[in-house]
Design a protein around this motif. Structure first.
Motif, short mmCIF file in Angstrom:
data_model
loop_
_atom_site.label_atom_id
_atom_site.label_comp_id
_atom_site.label_asym_id
_atom_site.label_seq_id
_atom_site.Cartn_x
_atom_site.Cartn_y
_atom_site.Cartn_z
N SER A 177 13.10 45.30 -17.92
CA SER A 177 11.79 45.97 -17.75
C SER A 177 10.90 45.15 -16.83
N LEU B 131 5.13 52.24 -19.42
CA LEU B 131 5.92 51.32 -20.26
C LEU B 131 5.32 51.21 -21.65
N ALA B 132 3.99 51.26 -21.72
CA ALA B 132 3.35 51.16 -23.04
C ALA B 132 3.66 52.39 -23.88
N LEU C 69 9.22 44.72 -24.59
CA LEU C 69 8.61 45.29 -23.38
C LEU C 69 7.29 44.61 -23.02
N ILE D 216 4.90 44.84 -19.48
CA ILE D 216 3.62 45.57 -19.52
C ILE D 216 2.50 44.64 -19.05
N ARG D 217 2.54 43.40 -19.54
CA ARG D 217 1.51 42.42 -19.16
C ARG D 217 1.55 42.14 -17.65
N ARG E 19 0.26 45.10 -15.69
CA ARG E 19 -1.19 45.30 -15.88
C ARG E 19 -2.01 44.20 -15.22
N GLN F 164 2.40 52.04 -14.05
CA GLN F 164 3.68 51.71 -14.67
C GLN F 164 3.44 50.98 -16.01
N ALA F 165 2.39 50.17 -16.05
CA ALA F 165 2.06 49.48 -17.32
C ALA F 165 1.82 50.51 -18.43
N ARG F 166 1.12 51.59 -18.08
CA ARG F 166 0.81 52.61 -19.09
C ARG F 166 2.08 53.37 -19.51
#
Ligand code: DON
Length: 571
Positions: free
Chosen positions: A75, A225-226, A165, A169-170, A173, A221-223
């Motif tokens: 990821s 993945l969240a 993940l 995500i971090r 973001r 993409q962060a959202r």
């Protein structure tokens, strides 16, 4: 007719066995009397990006195992190495479960949408349309990577998906500094990225590629993945993300439906295993052609005494084995859920015996004499990582969006860069794809079918040393992994295996691609005299290798020295 000819070859091999003038089966390599370690007690990870390798160690430190670490590495690569792989693509995983001494293969390969239409890949004059095959939403298969990550976390991991993940995500973001390869890929593909507003918005902030050293973020993409972390499969394959994907694809001329996404399934398959000189190679089955080809090549080579040959003759035999395996690749292989393949034949040592008899001791066999079946830049877009954890669990994952930055199409509002894996189908029979591979009906596109891959994530278990290995490289994946396996069996450490100079032959074009420096001048001259056309080529893959020496109980991890951004680390 072709099949009949091959059975004939098989029969000759059966009758003559392996008693050819220069055929001798080599014994297994040395075994040591020292007790072998049962678990390493520490871990090794090698991937194409240091942030991804560190993400894997972060999750191990939280109590995760190799499988949780694999979810973190894959990821994070989706965020930091989007030119190679991502949640808009797919992967194949070969895994070893230490606790029950079991090997599994995870097929998270993309699938054709139900409305796939071969005519979409033809120009009005009937010639192949390379643009729809490689750019924009028609080039994209239904992604398998998100489902594959959920599957691995649920069935093999120890930690909640959200924990594994979290590093990706971090990073998406908060941002990171893109490496030279990502910056180069964005520059190379600027014209295509400009075609799709959502692609330009992410990859061309302010209308131009990000500058070196600048922080780059991908909040969409962060959202996405969240949502995956929170809802699992339904966070991607149904609901908000699915609706946005389908809307964006259809608005840009693609043909996905919500049903295509809802019906995507990960498939667990039996890996291919082949024994070679006392080593067990566990590798990828169809819909990868890699394992079948590697097995066929090793079966052919097992009847030769490679150790006692000069480099030219050794390389000659390896090339001839490659040629024969790629011929079969083009003719027979496809998605096992759609095509019947003569795997028993292709994997049989007797078949290899027959093929071996057709190899002349000092002369290249022109491919035109073997039967029918164009090479291009193998690229370096696709990624491979290898992990061994403290308990001896192992993961080899090759993951891809196919060509550089995939389809270059980002689905509006999702941050998902879609793959261009449809080009891995034989979209137009006997016309080369981007890797020069030709294909037949077995790999023709059909609704729901998975396109043939060369990805060959492999685990090699020897008498006292074990390797987890793989590489990107289009069709050259197969031969690079094969040469890595041979270098390991010859005693190479992780760095030596990853650094070994490479060569490649894929039946057609009838040319040996050679990495500069792979052969000394004497060998090149001898090979040319035998009838080979040698052609120097760059670049060569991105191999990531972890080796466990069970005698000394040491792990050794290396990332391909050809690339500056990878990291192989043991801790
Ligand atoms: O699955 C395959 O065989 C290809 N899509 C892999 C593409 C690849 O390795 C690209 N570059 N290195």
């Amino acid at each position: 007719m072709k099949l009949a000819l091959r059975w004939h070859v098989l029969l000759i091999g059966f009758v003559l066995g392996t008693s050819g003038a220069f055929a001798a089966v080599r014994p297994a390599s040395s075994t040591s009397a020292a007790p072998l370690a049962q678990r390493p007690g520490h871990a090794g990870i090698a991937s194409a990006n240091a942030l991804a390798t560190e993400a894997g160690f972060e999750v191990l430190a939280k109590g995760g195992n190799a499988f949780d670490a694999a979810v973190a590495v894959a990821s994070t690569l989706s965020v930091v190495e989007p030119e190679s792989s991502g949640i808009g693509g797919g992967f194949m995983a070969t895994m070893h479960l230490a606790a029950d001494n079991r090997n599994v293969f995870i097929d998270a390969r993309e699938a054709a949408p139900a409305a796939v239409n071969p005519k979409d890949y033809l120009n009005p004059d009937g010639t192949p349309n390379r643009d729809t095959a490689l750019k924009g939403p028609l080039s994209a298969g239904i992604p398998g990577e998100p489902a594959g990550l959920v599957w691995i976390a649920r069935h093999y991991g120890k930690l909640p998906l959200a924990v594994s993940l979290a590093p990706a995500i971090r990073t998406a973001r908060d941002g990171f500094k893109p490496d030279v390869r990502l910056l180069g890929a964005i520059q190379d593909e600027q014209k295509n990225l400009e075609r799709w507003p959502a692609s330009a918005a992410i990859f061309l902030p302010g209308g131009k590629p990000p500058a070196a050293g600048e922080l780059w973020r991908d909040p969409e993409q962060a959202r996405t993945l969240a949502l995956l972390a929170q809802y699992g499969d339904s966070g991607f394959y149904s609901g908000e993300t699915a609706q946005k994907l389908v809307d964006a694809v259809r608005a840009a001329g693609g043909n996905w439906s919500l049903q295509d996404l809802a019906s995507y399934r990960v498939k667990e398959r039996l890996p291919i295993t082949v024994d070679y000189r006392g080593y067990k190679i566990i590798t990828a089955p169809p819909p990868s052609s890699g394992g079948v080809a590697i097995a066929e090549i090793l079966n052919i080579l097992s009847g030769f005494d490679l150790d006692h040959l000069d480099q030219a003759h050794r390389v000659h035999l390896v090339i001839e084995a490659m040629r024969r395996a790629f011929r079969d690749h083009n003719d027979y292989l496809g998605d096992p859920d759609f095509v019947k393949m003569p795997l028993d034949m292709l994997l049989s040592p007797y078949y290899a015996d027959g093929l071996r008899q057709t190899i002349l001791p000092d002369k290249a066999t022109p491919s035109s004499m073997l039967a029918p079946s164009n090479g291009q830049d193998p690229g370096m877009h696709t990624t491979h990582f290898s992990i061994i954890d403290a308990d001896g669990n192992m993961v080899a994952i090759t993951s891809t969006v196919n060509y550089i930055l995939g389809s270059t199409f980002v689905a509006q509002g999702t941050g998902v860069l879609l793959n261009d894996e449809m080009d891995d189908f034989a979209l137009v029979p006997n016309k080369p794809n981007v890797y020069g591979l030709l294909g037949s009906k077995a790999n023709a596109p059909e609704p729901g079918k998975r396109m043939l891959s060369s990805m060959s994530p492999s685990i090699v278990i020897g008498p006292d040393r074990t390797a987890v290995i793989g590489s990107p490289g289009g069709s050259t994946i197969i031969t690079q992994v094969l040469e890595g396996i041979l270098a390991f069996i010859d005693g190479g450490d992780a760095h030596q295996v990853a650094a070994k100079k490479r060569f490649h032959h894929q039946y057609q074009p009838d040319v040996v691609s050679v990495e500069p420096g792979a052969f000394d001048p004497k060998t090149s001259q001898a090979l040319t005299r035998m009838g080979y056309t040698l052609k120097e080529r760059e670049p060569w893959g991105f191999m990531n290798v972890v080796i466990w020496d069970r005698r000394s109980n040491k792990l050794d991890a290396a990332s391909d020295p050809r690339r500056p951004d990878g990291l192989g680390k043991v801790q």
